[in-house]
Write a protein that holds these residues in place. Structure first.
Motif, PDB file in Angstrom:
ATOM      1  N   GLU A   1       0.619  -1.315  -0.037  1.00  0.00           N
ATOM      2  CA  GLU A   1      -0.003   0.323   0.049  1.00  0.00           C
ATOM      3  C   GLU A   1       0.854   1.105  -0.202  1.00  0.00           C
ATOM      4  O   GLU A   1       0.911   2.066  -0.912  1.00  0.00           O
TER       5      GLU A   1
ATOM      6  N   ARG B   1      -8.120  -3.163   0.436  1.00  0.00           N
ATOM      7  CA  ARG B   1      -7.376  -4.637   0.510  1.00  0.00           C
ATOM      8  C   ARG B   1      -8.929  -5.526   0.639  1.00  0.00           C
ATOM      9  O   ARG B   1      -9.883  -5.222   0.992  1.00  0.00           O
ATOM     10  N   LYS B   2      -8.619  -6.619  -0.516  1.00  0.00           N
ATOM     11  CA  LYS B   2      -9.755  -7.540  -0.434  1.00  0.00           C
ATOM     12  C   LYS B   2      -9.189  -8.645  -0.849  1.00  0.00           C
ATOM     13  O   LYS B   2      -8.535  -9.167  -1.695  1.00  0.00           O
TER      14      LYS B   2
ATOM     15  N   ASP C   1     -13.876  -6.795   2.831  1.00  0.00           N
ATOM     16  CA  ASP C   1     -12.990  -5.936   2.691  1.00  0.00           C
ATOM     17  C   ASP C   1     -12.765  -4.963   3.684  1.00  0.00           C
ATOM     18  O   ASP C   1     -13.805  -4.477   4.248  1.00  0.00           O
TER      19      ASP C   1
ATOM     20  N   ALA D   1      -8.041  -0.010   3.320  1.00  0.00           N
ATOM     21  CA  ALA D   1      -6.582  -0.079   4.008  1.00  0.00           C
ATOM     22  C   ALA D   1      -5.939   1.304   4.228  1.00  0.00           C
ATOM     23  O   ALA D   1      -4.987   1.640   5.113  1.00  0.00           O
TER      24      ALA D   1
END
Length: 104
Positions: free
Chosen positions: A2, A16-17, A30, A33
């Motif tokens: 990230e 973020r998945k 999910d 982030a």
């Protein structure tokens, strides 16, 4: 990861998945982030065509970068034809086919 995205792309937010907990088959929610939470439906454009995608909540947004060229290609192949999309998720292929110019 990230931090590198923030440094090079300067996004408004990063989601973020993750698909499953390791060793478990339960779905992980999910998570935002970094940055701002996306709207419930985010409008994105592909070849000038607007699509509403849901970033949070689903396994996929419905648009995939590796299919962009195929949507453009379909617009030329569908010219003057009827197209049945039996695998519609977002309808991107259907929209591309519908926007094909008629034969002259």
């Amino acid at each position: 990861m990230e931090a590198a995205l923030e440094k090079h792309l300067e996004p408004r937010g990063i989601v973020r998945k993750l698909r499953y907990l390791e060793g478990d088959r339960g779905r992980i929610p999910d998570e935002v982030a970094r940055g701002r939470k996306p709207p419930d439906v985010l409008e994105v454009r592909e070849a000038g065509i607007p699509f509403g995608v849901e970033i949070l909540g689903g396994l996929h947004t419905g648009l995939f970068t590796d299919l962009r060229e195929e949507h453009v290609r379909l617009r030329s192949l569908a010219r003057g034809k009827k197209v049945l999309n039996t695998f519609a998720y977002t309808g991107a292929f259907s929209v591309a086919a519908a926007l094909a110019e008629p034969r002259r």
